[in-house]
Design a protein around this motif. Structure first.
Motif, PDB file in Angstrom:
ATOM      1  N   UNK A 158     -23.279 -13.217  11.602  1.00 49.82           N
ATOM      2  CA  UNK A 158     -22.165 -13.113  10.576  1.00 49.82           C
ATOM      3  C   UNK A 158     -21.741 -14.794  10.616  1.00 49.82           C
ATOM      4  N   UNK A 159     -22.267 -15.615  10.895  1.00 50.15           N
ATOM      5  CA  UNK A 159     -21.707 -17.011  10.992  1.00 50.15           C
ATOM      6  C   UNK A 159     -21.284 -17.247   9.560  1.00 50.15           C
ATOM      7  N   UNK A 160     -20.073 -17.850   9.115  1.00 53.71           N
ATOM      8  CA  UNK A 160     -19.793 -18.262   7.930  1.00 53.71           C
ATOM      9  C   UNK A 160     -19.349 -17.063   7.137  1.00 53.71           C
ATOM     10  N   UNK A 161     -19.278 -15.832   7.523  1.00 58.14           N
ATOM     11  CA  UNK A 161     -18.509 -14.858   6.862  1.00 58.14           C
ATOM     12  C   UNK A 161     -17.214 -14.942   6.995  1.00 58.14           C
ATOM     13  N   UNK A 162     -16.404 -14.830   5.830  1.00 55.19           N
ATOM     14  CA  UNK A 162     -14.990 -14.730   5.648  1.00 55.19           C
ATOM     15  C   UNK A 162     -14.514 -13.074   5.797  1.00 55.19           C
ATOM     16  N   UNK A 163     -13.618 -13.135   7.056  1.00 55.18           N
ATOM     17  CA  UNK A 163     -13.522 -11.629   7.470  1.00 55.18           C
ATOM     18  C   UNK A 163     -12.146 -11.228   6.559  1.00 55.18           C
ATOM     19  N   UNK A 164     -12.068  -9.937   6.158  1.00 56.22           N
ATOM     20  CA  UNK A 164     -10.818  -9.377   5.705  1.00 56.22           C
ATOM     21  C   UNK A 164     -10.496  -8.018   5.763  1.00 56.22           C
ATOM     22  N   UNK A 165      -9.469  -7.410   5.423  1.00 53.55           N
ATOM     23  CA  UNK A 165      -9.086  -6.242   5.176  1.00 53.55           C
ATOM     24  C   UNK A 165      -8.963  -6.001   3.642  1.00 53.55           C
ATOM     25  N   UNK A 166      -9.212  -4.678   3.230  1.00 51.11           N
ATOM     26  CA  UNK A 166      -9.163  -4.322   1.918  1.00 51.11           C
ATOM     27  C   UNK A 166      -7.673  -3.546   1.634  1.00 51.11           C
ATOM     28  N   UNK A 167      -6.947  -4.246   0.580  1.00 52.16           N
ATOM     29  CA  UNK A 167      -5.696  -3.518  -0.160  1.00 52.16           C
ATOM     30  C   UNK A 167      -6.072  -2.842  -1.334  1.00 52.16           C
ATOM     31  N   UNK A 168      -5.731  -1.436  -1.413  1.00 53.18           N
ATOM     32  CA  UNK A 168      -6.066  -0.721  -2.674  1.00 53.18           C
ATOM     33  C   UNK A 168      -4.718  -0.181  -3.197  1.00 53.18           C
ATOM     34  N   UNK A 169      -4.681  -0.226  -4.485  1.00 51.38           N
ATOM     35  CA  UNK A 169      -3.641   0.479  -5.325  1.00 51.38           C
ATOM     36  C   UNK A 169      -4.061   1.588  -6.239  1.00 51.38           C
ATOM     37  N   UNK A 170      -3.720   2.619  -6.095  1.00 57.68           N
ATOM     38  CA  UNK A 170      -4.143   3.865  -6.831  1.00 57.68           C
ATOM     39  C   UNK A 170      -3.143   4.962  -6.867  1.00 57.68           C
ATOM     40  N   UNK A 171      -3.152   5.878  -8.090  1.00 61.40           N
ATOM     41  CA  UNK A 171      -2.129   6.782  -8.327  1.00 61.40           C
ATOM     42  C   UNK A 171      -2.997   7.964  -8.583  1.00 61.40           C
ATOM     43  N   UNK A 172      -2.244   9.010  -8.574  1.00 61.79           N
ATOM     44  CA  UNK A 172      -3.093  10.175  -8.766  1.00 61.79           C
ATOM     45  C   UNK A 172      -3.687  10.267 -10.113  1.00 61.79           C
ATOM     46  N   UNK A 173      -4.927  10.659 -10.042  1.00 55.32           N
ATOM     47  CA  UNK A 173      -5.755  10.451 -11.497  1.00 55.32           C
ATOM     48  C   UNK A 173      -6.053   9.379 -12.110  1.00 55.32           C
ATOM     49  N   UNK A 174      -5.633   8.172 -11.402  1.00 55.72           N
ATOM     50  CA  UNK A 174      -6.013   6.704 -11.764  1.00 55.72           C
ATOM     51  C   UNK A 174      -7.115   5.934 -11.183  1.00 55.72           C
ATOM     52  N   UNK A 175      -7.569   4.964 -11.900  1.00 50.46           N
ATOM     53  CA  UNK A 175      -8.397   3.989 -11.305  1.00 50.46           C
ATOM     54  C   UNK A 175      -8.008   3.105 -10.175  1.00 50.46           C
ATOM     55  N   UNK A 176      -8.597   3.083  -8.974  1.00 48.73           N
ATOM     56  CA  UNK A 176      -8.164   2.192  -8.076  1.00 48.73           C
ATOM     57  C   UNK A 176      -8.339   0.798  -8.238  1.00 48.73           C
ATOM     58  N   UNK A 177      -7.568  -0.157  -7.997  1.00 39.87           N
ATOM     59  CA  UNK A 177      -7.828  -1.390  -7.818  1.00 39.87           C
ATOM     60  C   UNK A 177      -7.640  -2.030  -6.449  1.00 39.87           C
ATOM     61  N   UNK A 178      -8.454  -2.981  -6.108  1.00 44.90           N
ATOM     62  CA  UNK A 178      -8.304  -3.363  -4.553  1.00 44.90           C
ATOM     63  C   UNK A 178      -8.343  -5.112  -4.642  1.00 44.90           C
ATOM     64  N   UNK A 179      -7.782  -5.518  -3.540  1.00 42.82           N
ATOM     65  CA  UNK A 179      -7.727  -7.067  -3.284  1.00 42.82           C
ATOM     66  C   UNK A 179      -8.397  -7.301  -1.630  1.00 42.82           C
ATOM     67  N   UNK A 180      -9.130  -8.069  -1.641  1.00 40.70           N
ATOM     68  CA  UNK A 180      -9.285  -8.562  -0.182  1.00 40.70           C
ATOM     69  C   UNK A 180      -8.337  -9.622   0.305  1.00 40.70           C
ATOM     70  N   UNK A 181      -7.917  -9.111   1.526  1.00 40.09           N
ATOM     71  CA  UNK A 181      -6.900 -10.025   2.134  1.00 40.09           C
ATOM     72  C   UNK A 181      -7.586 -10.581   3.388  1.00 40.09           C
ATOM     73  N   UNK A 182      -7.588 -11.928   3.128  1.00 33.73           N
ATOM     74  CA  UNK A 182      -8.626 -12.748   4.292  1.00 33.73           C
ATOM     75  C   UNK A 182      -7.766 -12.915   5.603  1.00 33.73           C
TER      76      UNK A 182
END
Length: 393
Positions: A245-269
């Motif tokens: 895993x050397x060189x990999x940027x580690x992150x968590x994923x932030x998702x915004x989604x509403x009922x019936x909607x398409x989710x959007x995401x952002x990686x928080x490094x």
């Protein structure tokens, strides 16, 4: 609804005997900071809380403290067990924490999880599937299925259970799924101890099709998206746990989604964690000492490969280790070892990378399309399974 997807904490894991406890504590501090700053409504932890079924007491304490801090403002936290976890250990404190908004799912069940977001008033339905061992799947589906159906492929049985878990999804709810599995097409690293033997536990992306708008996965340590219904992602591990895993940027994923909607995401490094780096020296010991004097990668753990014409003495090795405590591996490479090293590296290369290099050679450097690589992996998997299916028939 705003969701924070994380997983593969592996609390208690070490690197060649070096403790990662302080780095993991830093990660929890950063995770709480992210959740608060971004006003997260729900946290999904997709398995491998611990690195072993019998983690150190300090690791268990860190998890309980993390759960308490993450839910202190009434924010729900849903945690599933991974293949490294002892399922009963993960869920053992459920009676104490459920009222605090902490849901711990140790063993696979056919009941989805329901959570309420205090900030938005929205309801989320979660098809939460902890690591599904072959035995547990058989037990869960035995009451509803005949013997022939129970003998179907693992992937098919996972799909059946996901359909059961998603049966309460509605247009008025945020519909989510979460599991700890290896999905076909995902890119592995050496630090994931396999949950499948001979590929038998590989899951086709279609098995996750249960109507979820977003599917949060754990097990693979590289953050990545997987093709399939809705949005399917691995959040990856918060720390690099092997030099693959050397060189990999580690992150968590932030998702915004509403009922019936398409989710959007952002990686928080993430800022936390000591980097893992690989040094390859062709200039002998003096080049390595020059790098050390320059302060190169001062805070990192180092995997050192050094090409030499003369044998390395024990004094040389001891001097290097005293020069930098972060040096983990020292591998001298001599001229006669070069060809053997190249062959070994090729044998360890992921099959998709071998196919990519073969395709480039055959086409004069062209890159294969993702769909072609995926088809190749599917054919390879089918070929691997044929002997097993022949034995069953």
């Amino acid at each position: 609804m705003r969701i924070l997807h994380t997983g593969d904490w592996h609390l208690g894991r070490t690197l060649e005997g070096r403790s990662r406890q302080k780095e993991q504590e830093q990660f929890i501090d950063e995770l709480v900071e992210i959740a608060d700053f971004h006003k997260v409504d729900l946290i999904m932890m997709a398995g491998d809380v611990y690195d072993s079924v019998n983690p150190p007491a300090a690791s268990e304490q860190l998890f309980y403290e993390a759960a308490a801090r993450l839910t202190s403002g009434g924010r729900p936290l849903v945690v599933i067990a991974g293949n490294h976890d002892q399922p009963e250990r993960v869920s053992s404190v459920s009676p104490l924490v459920l009222r605090q908004g902490i849901t711990l799912v140790g063993l696979p069940t056919s009941e989805p999880v329901t959570v309420h977001a205090a900030r938005t008033g929205e309801i989320a339905k979660i098809a939460a599937l902890p690591y599904p061992s072959e035995a547990r799947l058989g037990e869960l589906l035995a009451g509803d299925s005949g013997e022939e159906e129970l003998r179907l492929a693992y992937s098919t049985r996972v799909g059946k259970l996901m359909q059961l878990l998603g049966r309460e999804f509605t247009p008025q709810t945020v519909n989510l799924a979460m599991s700890h599995i290896y999905v076909l097409g995902g890119v592995e690293s050496d630090s994931e101890r396999p949950i499948q033997v001979g590929g038998a536990y590989t899951v086709d992306p279609s098995a996750l099709a249960c109507g979820a708008q977003y599917t949060a996965l754990g097990h693979l340590h590289r953050a990545q998206r997987v093709k399939g219904e809705g949005m399917i992602r691995y959040s990856g591990s918060p720390l690099a746990y092997s030099f693959s895993e050397a060189g990999q940027a580690k992150s968590v994923t932030l998702i915004d989604v509403a009922p019936g909607g398409e989710p959007t995401f952002e990686e928080i490094y993430l800022r936390c964690g000591r980097p893992l780096v690989r040094w390859s020296s062709t200039g002998g010991l003096q080049e390595v000492y020059n790098w050390l004097d320059e302060g190169r990668d001062a805070s990192a753990f180092i995997d050192l490969e050094i090409r030499l014409s003369e044998a390395m003495s024990m004094n040389d090795i001891q001097r290097l280790r005293k020069s930098r405590e972060g040096i983990i591996h020292i591998r001298p490479i001599y001229p006669q070892m070069e060809m053997e090293l190249e062959q070994t590296a090729r044998s360890r290369m992921p099959v998709q990378e071998l196919f990519r290099k073969f395709y480039q050679r055959q086409t004069g450097g062209a890159e294969p399309e993702d769909s072609l690589i995926e088809l190749f992996l599917q054919l390879t998997e089918e070929e691997r399974r044929q002997p097993e299916e022949g034995e069953e028939n």
